[in-house]
Write a protein that holds these residues in place. Structure first.
Motif, short mmCIF file in Angstrom:
data_model
loop_
_atom_site.label_atom_id
_atom_site.label_comp_id
_atom_site.label_asym_id
_atom_site.label_seq_id
_atom_site.Cartn_x
_atom_site.Cartn_y
_atom_site.Cartn_z
N MET A 72 -8.25 1.10 -11.24
CA MET A 72 -8.55 0.85 -9.63
C MET A 72 -7.35 0.69 -9.15
SD MET A 72 -11.44 -1.53 -7.96
CE MET A 72 -10.97 -2.33 -6.74
N VAL A 73 -7.28 1.07 -7.86
CA VAL A 73 -5.96 1.03 -6.90
C VAL A 73 -6.06 -0.25 -6.34
CG1 VAL A 73 -4.42 1.82 -5.29
CG2 VAL A 73 -5.33 3.53 -7.01
N HIS A 74 -5.05 -1.02 -6.10
CA HIS A 74 -5.01 -2.22 -5.44
C HIS A 74 -3.75 -2.42 -4.69
CE1 HIS A 74 -3.02 -4.72 -8.13
NE2 HIS A 74 -3.94 -3.98 -9.15
N LEU A 75 -3.50 -3.26 -3.64
CA LEU A 75 -2.28 -3.20 -3.03
C LEU A 75 -1.68 -4.62 -3.22
CD1 LEU A 75 -3.00 -1.13 0.27
CD2 LEU A 75 -1.82 -0.39 -1.84
N ASP A 76 -2.24 -5.46 -4.07
CA ASP A 76 -1.47 -6.77 -4.10
C ASP A 76 -0.18 -6.83 -4.25
OD1 ASP A 76 -4.20 -7.63 -4.11
OD2 ASP A 76 -4.43 -7.95 -6.23
N ASN A 77 0.34 -5.79 -5.05
CA ASN A 77 1.76 -5.95 -5.40
C ASN A 77 2.75 -5.46 -3.98
OD1 ASN A 77 1.45 -6.59 -7.88
ND2 ASN A 77 2.03 -4.69 -8.80
N LEU A 78 2.01 -4.79 -3.21
CA LEU A 78 2.69 -4.51 -1.90
C LEU A 78 2.91 -5.72 -1.07
CD1 LEU A 78 3.72 -2.83 0.58
CD2 LEU A 78 1.23 -2.30 1.10
N PHE A 79 1.66 -6.65 -1.03
CA PHE A 79 2.06 -7.68 -0.20
C PHE A 79 2.76 -8.85 -1.12
CE2 PHE A 79 -1.29 -5.41 1.46
CZ PHE A 79 -0.89 -5.00 2.87
N LYS A 80 2.82 -9.02 -2.28
CA LYS A 80 3.72 -9.91 -3.25
C LYS A 80 5.11 -9.32 -2.86
CE LYS A 80 4.49 -10.82 -7.98
NZ LYS A 80 4.06 -10.48 -9.36
N ARG A 81 5.45 -8.18 -2.93
CA ARG A 81 6.90 -7.59 -2.79
C ARG A 81 7.19 -7.91 -1.47
NH1 ARG A 81 10.63 -6.21 -6.41
NH2 ARG A 81 12.00 -4.81 -5.41
N ILE A 82 6.59 -7.91 -0.38
CA ILE A 82 6.81 -8.17 1.12
C ILE A 82 7.18 -9.65 0.97
CG2 ILE A 82 6.04 -8.40 3.32
CD1 ILE A 82 4.39 -5.79 2.81
N PRO A 135 -2.89 3.19 2.33
CA PRO A 135 -1.72 3.85 2.94
C PRO A 135 -1.65 5.43 2.15
CG PRO A 135 -0.93 2.54 1.37
CD PRO A 135 -2.44 2.17 1.49
N SER A 136 -1.22 6.23 3.14
CA SER A 136 -1.08 7.57 2.61
C SER A 136 0.20 7.84 1.81
CB SER A 136 -0.47 8.86 3.80
OG SER A 136 0.60 8.38 4.35
N ALA A 137 0.19 8.94 0.96
CA ALA A 137 1.38 9.03 -0.15
C ALA A 137 2.68 8.95 0.74
CB ALA A 137 1.33 10.19 -0.82
N LEU A 147 7.59 2.83 2.16
CA LEU A 147 7.37 1.53 1.65
C LEU A 147 8.18 1.06 0.41
CD1 LEU A 147 3.54 0.73 2.40
CD2 LEU A 147 5.47 -0.12 3.63
N ALA A 148 8.12 1.92 -0.67
CA ALA A 148 8.51 1.96 -1.94
C ALA A 148 10.20 1.89 -1.37
CB ALA A 148 8.22 2.83 -2.96
N ASP A 149 10.61 2.87 -0.97
CA ASP A 149 12.07 3.01 -0.54
C ASP A 149 12.60 1.51 0.32
OD1 ASP A 149 12.33 5.36 -1.65
OD2 ASP A 149 12.45 6.54 0.47
N TYR A 150 11.85 1.21 1.31
CA TYR A 150 12.25 -0.19 1.99
C TYR A 150 12.22 -1.18 0.96
CZ TYR A 150 12.08 -3.91 5.42
OH TYR A 150 12.41 -5.01 5.92
N LEU A 179 3.79 -0.49 -6.39
CA LEU A 179 3.12 -0.77 -4.89
C LEU A 179 1.23 -0.68 -5.31
CD1 LEU A 179 5.41 0.59 -2.17
CD2 LEU A 179 5.09 -1.93 -2.98
N LEU A 180 1.14 0.40 -6.17
CA LEU A 180 -0.16 0.71 -6.18
C LEU A 180 -0.97 -0.16 -7.49
CD1 LEU A 180 -0.32 4.55 -6.01
CD2 LEU A 180 -1.27 3.02 -4.32
N GLY A 181 -0.18 -0.92 -8.10
CA GLY A 181 -0.68 -1.90 -9.10
C GLY A 181 -0.98 -1.17 -10.60
N ARG A 182 -0.04 0.13 -10.67
CA ARG A 182 -0.29 0.79 -11.85
C ARG A 182 0.77 0.06 -12.96
NH1 ARG A 182 0.03 6.95 -9.62
NH2 ARG A 182 -1.61 6.75 -8.20
#
Length: 72
Positions: A1-11, A42-44, A50-53, A61-64
């Motif tokens: 399952m895809v989740h965005l926890d890592n996105l907000f963790k990284r921010i 988010p779209s691809a 986001l990954a670049d930034y 970012l997708l938790g994979r």
């Protein structure tokens, strides 16, 4: 399952706000808010920005993976 926890963790780790991410990437703060609340994903293209930034992989970012540098 895809989740965005890592996105907000990284921010948070980078010490930036949604507004700063928005200004740097051109992604609206409304989009970021929707992702955080789970209303949308988010779209691809946006994930790539986001990954670049945030200097990490899209897979992170997708938790994979727990390693931000994998597949970079």
């Amino acid at each position: 399952m895809v989740h965005l926890d890592n996105l907000f963790k990284r921010i948070a780790e980078r010490g930036v706000t949604a507004k700063k991410v928005s200004e740097a990437t051109g992604i609206s703060t409304g989009n970021i808010s929707d992702w955080k609340s789970g209303r949308s994903m988010p779209s691809a293209q946006k994930l790539d920005l986001l990954a670049d930034y945030l200097d990490c992989s899209v897979d992170y970012l997708l938790g994979r993976t727990d390693n931000p540098e994998v597949n970079r």
